[in-house]
Design an enzyme around this catalytic site. Structure first.
Site, short mmCIF file in Angstrom:
data_model
loop_
_atom_site.label_atom_id
_atom_site.label_comp_id
_atom_site.label_asym_id
_atom_site.label_seq_id
_atom_site.Cartn_x
_atom_site.Cartn_y
_atom_site.Cartn_z
N ASN A 42 -1.64 2.23 5.84
CA ASN A 42 -0.75 1.15 5.21
C ASN A 42 -0.49 0.41 6.45
O ASN A 42 -0.05 1.13 7.36
CB ASN A 42 0.12 1.78 4.50
CG ASN A 42 1.23 0.83 4.14
OD1 ASN A 42 0.98 -0.28 4.09
ND2 ASN A 42 2.67 1.23 3.93
N GLY A 43 -0.67 -0.67 6.34
CA GLY A 43 -0.32 -1.85 7.51
C GLY A 43 -1.30 -2.60 7.79
O GLY A 43 -2.26 -2.56 7.09
N ARG A 87 3.69 -0.48 -4.91
CA ARG A 87 3.30 -0.91 -3.60
C ARG A 87 2.04 -1.78 -3.40
O ARG A 87 1.92 -2.21 -2.36
CB ARG A 87 3.60 0.30 -2.67
CG ARG A 87 4.76 0.94 -2.59
CD ARG A 87 4.51 2.24 -1.74
NE ARG A 87 4.71 1.58 -0.33
CZ ARG A 87 5.78 1.51 0.58
NH1 ARG A 87 6.99 1.81 0.18
NH2 ARG A 87 5.84 0.84 1.74
N GLU A 141 16.19 -18.90 -8.51
CA GLU A 141 15.89 -17.60 -8.91
C GLU A 141 15.16 -17.26 -10.47
O GLU A 141 14.29 -16.72 -10.51
CB GLU A 141 17.00 -16.75 -8.88
CG GLU A 141 16.88 -15.24 -9.40
CD GLU A 141 15.86 -14.39 -8.55
OE1 GLU A 141 15.33 -14.92 -7.57
OE2 GLU A 141 15.57 -13.25 -9.15
N LYS A 182 11.23 -15.82 -10.85
CA LYS A 182 11.13 -14.83 -11.86
C LYS A 182 10.00 -15.26 -12.71
O LYS A 182 9.00 -14.63 -13.38
CB LYS A 182 12.33 -14.55 -12.71
CG LYS A 182 12.76 -13.26 -12.98
CD LYS A 182 13.26 -12.48 -11.77
CE LYS A 182 12.57 -12.45 -10.40
NZ LYS A 182 13.29 -11.90 -9.50
N LYS A 238 5.40 -4.68 -4.72
CA LYS A 238 6.95 -4.62 -4.68
C LYS A 238 7.65 -4.77 -3.40
O LYS A 238 8.33 -5.57 -3.16
CB LYS A 238 7.41 -3.34 -5.32
CG LYS A 238 9.03 -3.04 -5.16
CD LYS A 238 9.46 -4.04 -6.43
CE LYS A 238 10.93 -3.68 -6.53
NZ LYS A 238 11.41 -4.98 -7.27
N HIS A 244 14.29 -37.89 -7.18
CA HIS A 244 13.76 -38.39 -5.87
C HIS A 244 12.31 -38.03 -5.95
O HIS A 244 11.83 -37.91 -4.82
CB HIS A 244 14.52 -38.05 -5.07
CG HIS A 244 15.79 -38.34 -4.96
ND1 HIS A 244 16.03 -39.69 -4.57
CD2 HIS A 244 17.20 -37.84 -5.38
CE1 HIS A 244 17.53 -39.73 -4.82
NE2 HIS A 244 18.02 -38.81 -5.43
N CYS A 254 0.96 -1.08 0.01
CA CYS A 254 -0.13 0.00 -0.14
C CYS A 254 0.95 1.18 0.17
O CYS A 254 1.84 1.09 0.74
CB CYS A 254 -0.81 0.32 1.09
SG CYS A 254 -2.14 -1.31 1.41
N TRP A 295 -2.83 -2.91 -1.60
CA TRP A 295 -2.49 -4.16 -1.98
C TRP A 295 -3.38 -4.86 -0.78
O TRP A 295 -3.11 -4.55 0.58
CB TRP A 295 -1.08 -4.57 -1.71
CG TRP A 295 -0.93 -5.86 -1.95
CD1 TRP A 295 -0.43 -6.38 -3.21
CD2 TRP A 295 -0.70 -7.21 -1.09
NE1 TRP A 295 -0.21 -7.84 -3.04
CE2 TRP A 295 -0.23 -8.10 -1.55
CE3 TRP A 295 -0.79 -7.21 0.43
CZ2 TRP A 295 -0.17 -9.33 -1.06
CZ3 TRP A 295 -0.61 -8.21 0.87
CH2 TRP A 295 -0.17 -9.50 0.27
N GLU A 338 6.47 -15.71 -11.07
CA GLU A 338 5.95 -14.54 -10.77
C GLU A 338 5.42 -13.54 -11.88
O GLU A 338 4.35 -12.92 -11.57
CB GLU A 338 7.09 -13.78 -9.97
CG GLU A 338 7.33 -12.32 -10.15
CD GLU A 338 8.45 -12.02 -8.96
OE1 GLU A 338 9.36 -12.04 -9.41
OE2 GLU A 338 7.94 -11.15 -7.94
O1 M6R Z 1 12.51 -5.87 -0.61
P1 M6R Z 1 13.13 -7.26 -0.64
O2 M6R Z 1 14.40 -7.68 -1.25
O3 M6R Z 1 13.37 -7.75 0.96
O4 M6R Z 1 12.03 -8.31 -1.05
C1 M6R Z 1 11.84 -9.41 -0.85
C2 M6R Z 1 10.98 -10.21 -1.79
O5 M6R Z 1 9.67 -9.90 -1.58
C3 M6R Z 1 11.20 -9.92 -3.28
O6 M6R Z 1 12.64 -10.34 -3.72
C4 M6R Z 1 10.29 -10.71 -4.11
O7 M6R Z 1 10.54 -12.20 -4.00
C5 M6R Z 1 10.49 -10.07 -5.63
N1 M6R Z 1 9.30 -9.86 -6.16
C6 M6R Z 1 10.84 -11.39 -6.71
O8 M6R Z 1 11.20 -10.85 -7.80
#
Ligand code: M6R
Length: 600
Positions: free
Chosen positions: A99-100, A27, A477, A481, A595, A500, A2, A73, A484
């Site tokens: 926000n929170g 956000r 990773e 990517k 984000k 396995h 948010c 969010w 997501e």
């Molecule tokens: O801001 P941060 O690096 O602490 O965020 C951690 C994760 O939320 C962040 O890396 C998330 O997994 C990304 N959207 C991945 O692309």
């Protein structure tokens, strides 16, 4: 999660708020709203969807010099117009954005708000109704705000308007980020300085459990006990062009392309006049005192931590454990006698990581934050900070922050090693230069990655990434990517682990992306590829020059074997990007995500 903005001053607030919200959309982007105040009252506009959807319902004829805004969010209640902020009290005297997460909102509702009809499903509405209750009992809005804040358990950043006072925005924060920005005859409020760079670069940090009275001439910070706090502003060193897409169709593509420049900037930032790499000596002191390092992170930053562990153990010879932040408190390992905690977080705001930081600070342990955002919560609350120097990362999918995290962790490991007299058989500055050049080559090969994405991923419902040793972590990773942003079910596996159990999922045509950059496991990973091909899989092998074979789909330029993750991840980022494009996905704002994850 948010985003909040507020403006009080000489201009019409509306456009400043909307522009600010556009900058905060990373956000959260499931619904949004603004409240504009003038001498006729408070006008609220909200809509489900993006800021563009909100713009379409805002009445151009309503003008006001004061206002607040929010991009959401969802946590409590589905994304909808009713649940969107701002929320108003029953009489509509008070209007606020939040926000929170208010953890005790149902207890507060039961204890204080019997008979009050709530319109939304949110925890936020309880705050505004509590405020009205205390105002109705004869308190000033400031006192009612203070009284309400003392009852809240959880995290909040709040901006509040009072219909009977169009000269003040009341603000408070606890655990959620919030800044006040200063101008001439105006002041602003924002979750992130980026939102208000359009009008000022002067900001004042707020601390937890502070409340702030913001008028157009003055900003007064007080503790919840009423003591006035003086705090100097700082200049936000952000260039407005850093936060624009420029000619790129998406922030993600721009940020992938920025990686070579980020590598060079990091080397420059951590280099002494004599050309050697250097890190603050207190940090190196803390590394040397530690008998074990605990890396705490989430998502992509966790994946960077897995590679960082290898850097630190191989170069500096200090044992390292890597933990997912959200699990750490439940499964806390037996800690060593002299632990050092390293928090890796692009945003520096991740609530799961912060919860661990608070906990280990209570135990009296030292913490280092590796972050892209100076002044972020994790940076402020840790003993030491190492900055990524990657520039703002706006796409939800993290790309340049990941490679920056790896580069900074490599520098930390090598400087620690040097301080211990451990000799490293390569020159990291030079090797990071080679990495930057290799990244340039990869960014120029976009068409090839678009083709791979088209051939392997345009219609599949799943995909597996395999690798061994460092390549395994890069596969994790790559799979994050891909899933997501393209919504393809993707999993990363250690090459030897697939048989396995997971190999049962391999069908005719299942794409397998295999990474092979490590000589000592090259033959083994190729053996794993053969096993899945024998069961119908469609293999895409990405190998490093020198280890390549004829059937490989792409050959990476050669870099030092320890630094391959910095380079092998780039094709995976680009393949994910094009897979998402081919599937018509919203690359920069994938569904259900935000984000910065500021709720636990
Ligand atoms: O801001 P941060 O690096 O602490 O965020 C951690 C994760 O939320 C962040 O890396 C998330 O997994 C990304 N959207 C991945 O692309």
């Amino acid at each position: 999660m948010c985003g909040i903005v507020g403006y009080i001053g000489r201009n019409d607030a509306k456009e400043i708020l909307l522009k600010g919200l556009e900058k905060l959309e990373y956000r959260g982007y499931d619904s949004a709203g603004i409240a504009v105040q003038n001498n006729e009252g408070i006008h609220v506009f909200k809509e489900k969807g993006r800021i563009a959807d909100l713009r379409s319902v805002v009445d151009d004829n309503v003008l006001g010099n004061t206002g607040i805004g929010h991009t959401r969010w969802a946590t409590h209640g589905v994304p909808s117009k009713v649940n969107a902020h701002p929320h108003q009290s029953t009489t509509e005297r008070l209007t606020l954005v939040h926000n929170g997460v208010i953890e005790n909102y149902s207890i507060l509702k039961r204890e204080y708000l019997e008979g009050v009809q709530l319109k939304s499903e949110t925890d936020t509405e309880v705050i505004v109704q509590l405020l009205e209750k205390f105002v109705n009992e004869g308190n000033s809005v400031e006192d009612a705000f203070r009284q309400t804040l003392t009852l809240l358990k959880g995290s909040y950043a709040i901006a509040l308007l009072d219909k009977e006072n169009d000269e003040t925005i009341f603000v408070a924060k606890n655990k959620s980020p919030l800044l006040v920005g200063l101008g001439e005859e105006f002041n602003v409020v924002a979750s992130d300085a980026m939102a208000m760079l359009q009008v000022t670069d002067q900001f004042v940090e707020l601390m937890d459990k502070e409340m702030v009275i913001v008028t157009k001439e003055k900003v007064t910070i007080k503790t919840l006990e009423g003591t006035v706090v003086e705090r100097d502003p700082y200049t936000a060193e952000l260039d407005a062009s850093d936060i624009e897409k420029g000619t790129y169709p998406h922030y993600m593509l721009k940020e992938i392309d920025e990686q070579p420049a980020v590598m060079r900037k990091i080397v420059q930032s951590y280099r002494n006049d004599d050309g050697s790499l250097s890190v603050d000596e207190d940090i190196i002191g803390a590394m040397n005192e530690a008998d074990r390092i605990y890396i705490i992170a989430a998502g992509t930053s966790y994946h960077a931590g897995l590679v960082g562990k290898q850097f630190i153990e191989k170069m500096a010879k200090i044992p390292v454990e890597v933990h997912v932040a959200s699990e750490f408190s439940y499964n806390m390992p037996i800690l060593s006698e002299k632990p050092l905690f390293i928090f890796i977080s692009q945003s520096g705001e991740t609530a799961d990581s912060r919860a661990v930081l608070v906990q280990i600070k209570e135990f009296g342990y030292k913490a280092l934050t590796v972050t892209n955002v100076p002044g972020s919560t994790l940076s402020r609350e840790a003993d030491y900070t190492l900055l990524l120097h990657a520039g703002p990362e706006i796409a939800v999918a993290s790309t340049k922050a990941y490679t920056a995290q790896l580069a900074v962790l490599a520098i930390l490991a090598s400087v620690t090693a040097a301080s211990k007299g451990i000799e490293i058989d390569f020159d990291l500055t030079q090797e990071l230069g080679i990495v930057a050049n290799a990244m340039d080559v990869l960014c120029d090969a976009k068409e090839e990655f678009e083709e791979i994405a088209r051939n392997f991923l345009s219609t599949t419902r799943n995909c597996f990434f395999i690798g061994r040793a460092l390549d395994y972590y890069v596969g994790l990773e790559g799979s994050l990517k891909l899933k997501e942003i393209s919504y393809i079910q993707a999993e990363g596996f250690a090459g030897g682990e697939l048989k396995h159990g997971t190999i049962a999922l391999i069908e005719e045509g299942t794409p397998i992306i295999a990474i092979s950059t490590q000589e000592h496991v090259n033959l083994s990973i190729r053996g794993n590829v053969k096993e899945v091909v024998a069961r119908g899989a469609n293999p895409c092998i990405i190998s490093m020059k020198g280890l390549n074979e004829e059937e490989d789909s792409f050959v990476l330029p050669e870099v030092h074997e320890l630094l391959t993750p910095l380079v092998s991840v780039v094709p995976l980022q680009l393949i994910s990007y094009y897979a998402a494009l081919h599937r018509d996905c919203d690359v920069d704002k994938p569904r259900n995500l935000a984000k910065s994850v500021t709720v636990e």
